[in-house]
Design a protein around this motif. Sequence first.
Motif, PDB file in Angstrom:
ATOM      1  N   ASP A  90      19.504  72.631  85.487  1.00 55.21           N
ATOM      2  CA  ASP A  90      18.331  72.047  84.807  1.00 55.21           C
ATOM      3  C   ASP A  90      17.814  73.582  85.046  1.00 55.21           C
ATOM      4  N   LYS A  91      16.529  73.406  84.784  1.00 54.96           N
ATOM      5  CA  LYS A  91      15.292  74.800  85.454  1.00 54.96           C
ATOM      6  C   LYS A  91      14.745  74.517  86.492  1.00 54.96           C
TER       7      LYS A  91
ATOM      8  N   ARG B 261      17.466  74.907  89.878  1.00 58.39           N
ATOM      9  CA  ARG B 261      17.933  76.608  90.142  1.00 58.39           C
ATOM     10  C   ARG B 261      17.532  77.092  91.312  1.00 58.39           C
TER      11      ARG B 261
ATOM     12  N   THR C 273      23.860  84.986  87.282  1.00 55.69           N
ATOM     13  CA  THR C 273      24.990  84.068  87.229  1.00 55.69           C
ATOM     14  C   THR C 273      26.076  84.780  87.313  1.00 55.69           C
TER      15      THR C 273
ATOM     16  N   TYR D  78      25.653  74.737  83.640  1.00 52.55           N
ATOM     17  CA  TYR D  78      24.541  73.894  83.278  1.00 52.55           C
ATOM     18  C   TYR D  78      23.849  73.798  84.690  1.00 52.55           C
TER      19      TYR D  78
ATOM     20  N   LEU E 106      22.230  68.631  79.030  1.00 49.69           N
ATOM     21  CA  LEU E 106      22.587  69.428  78.838  1.00 49.69           C
ATOM     22  C   LEU E 106      21.886  69.633  77.646  1.00 49.69           C
TER      23      LEU E 106
ATOM     24  N   GLN F 245      20.579  73.407  77.526  1.00 44.04           N
ATOM     25  CA  GLN F 245      20.886  74.485  77.599  1.00 44.04           C
ATOM     26  C   GLN F 245      20.955  74.187  75.901  1.00 44.04           C
TER      27      GLN F 245
ATOM     28  N   THR G 228      29.898  85.127  80.200  1.00 44.43           N
ATOM     29  CA  THR G 228      28.128  84.793  80.576  1.00 44.43           C
ATOM     30  C   THR G 228      27.067  86.127  79.524  1.00 44.43           C
TER      31      THR G 228
ATOM     32  N   ASP H 143      30.661  75.565  79.363  1.00 41.00           N
ATOM     33  CA  ASP H 143      29.283  76.063  80.044  1.00 41.00           C
ATOM     34  C   ASP H 143      29.549  75.393  81.775  1.00 41.00           C
TER      35      ASP H 143
END
Length: 151
Positions: A91-92, A95, A130, A89, A23, A26, A123, A87
Motif C-alpha cells: 500500500d502506498k 512503502r 523495485t 504490492y 490489491l 495495484q 517489473t 504481484d
Amino acid sequence: MVKVYKVESGASAHLQERVADLLMGQMEALGPKDAYSQLLTTIELALAPHSQAHIFVAEKEDTLVGAAFFNVGLSIDKGGHYIWLNDLYVDKQHRNQGIAKKLLLHVIYWAEQQKIKGIELETGINNEATKALYNSLGFYDIISKRYGFRF
C-alpha cells in the motif's frame, strides 16, 4: 510490527475481501472496469484446493498493508518447480518501511522449504526502487521479450 503470513485454503470471505481491498491499489493502475470482482474471483481460485497459486500478506496493526501473489509451475530450464511472482504490492502509505522485502523473504523461505528451484518475475523498466530490492536479495536480470494473449 509487521506480521507476514500465508493465506490458506479455506480462508474466510472476510479475509479474501480484505486482500482484494488491498490489491485494488495495484489494479487501479491497470484499469479494468470490473477489477474488484476480478480480484475476488482470482483470490477464490488461488485458495481453492489443489491450486498452485499462493498468497502471502503483510499485516500491521490489523490492517493488510502488503501482499505477494505467485504461482508454482514447472520449468524444463530449472529442472523442477519454480515460482512466477505475479504481484508484490505494498500500500502506498506503507512503502519504504521494508514491507516488500519482508514479504519477499517469506516467499523465498517458503520456496526453499518446498524445494522450489527458482523464482522469476518481471517489473517495469524504470522501477528503480523495485529493481534495487530484487538485486539486493540476489535476483538477476533476464533479458527477454515477454508476450501475452488474452481471450
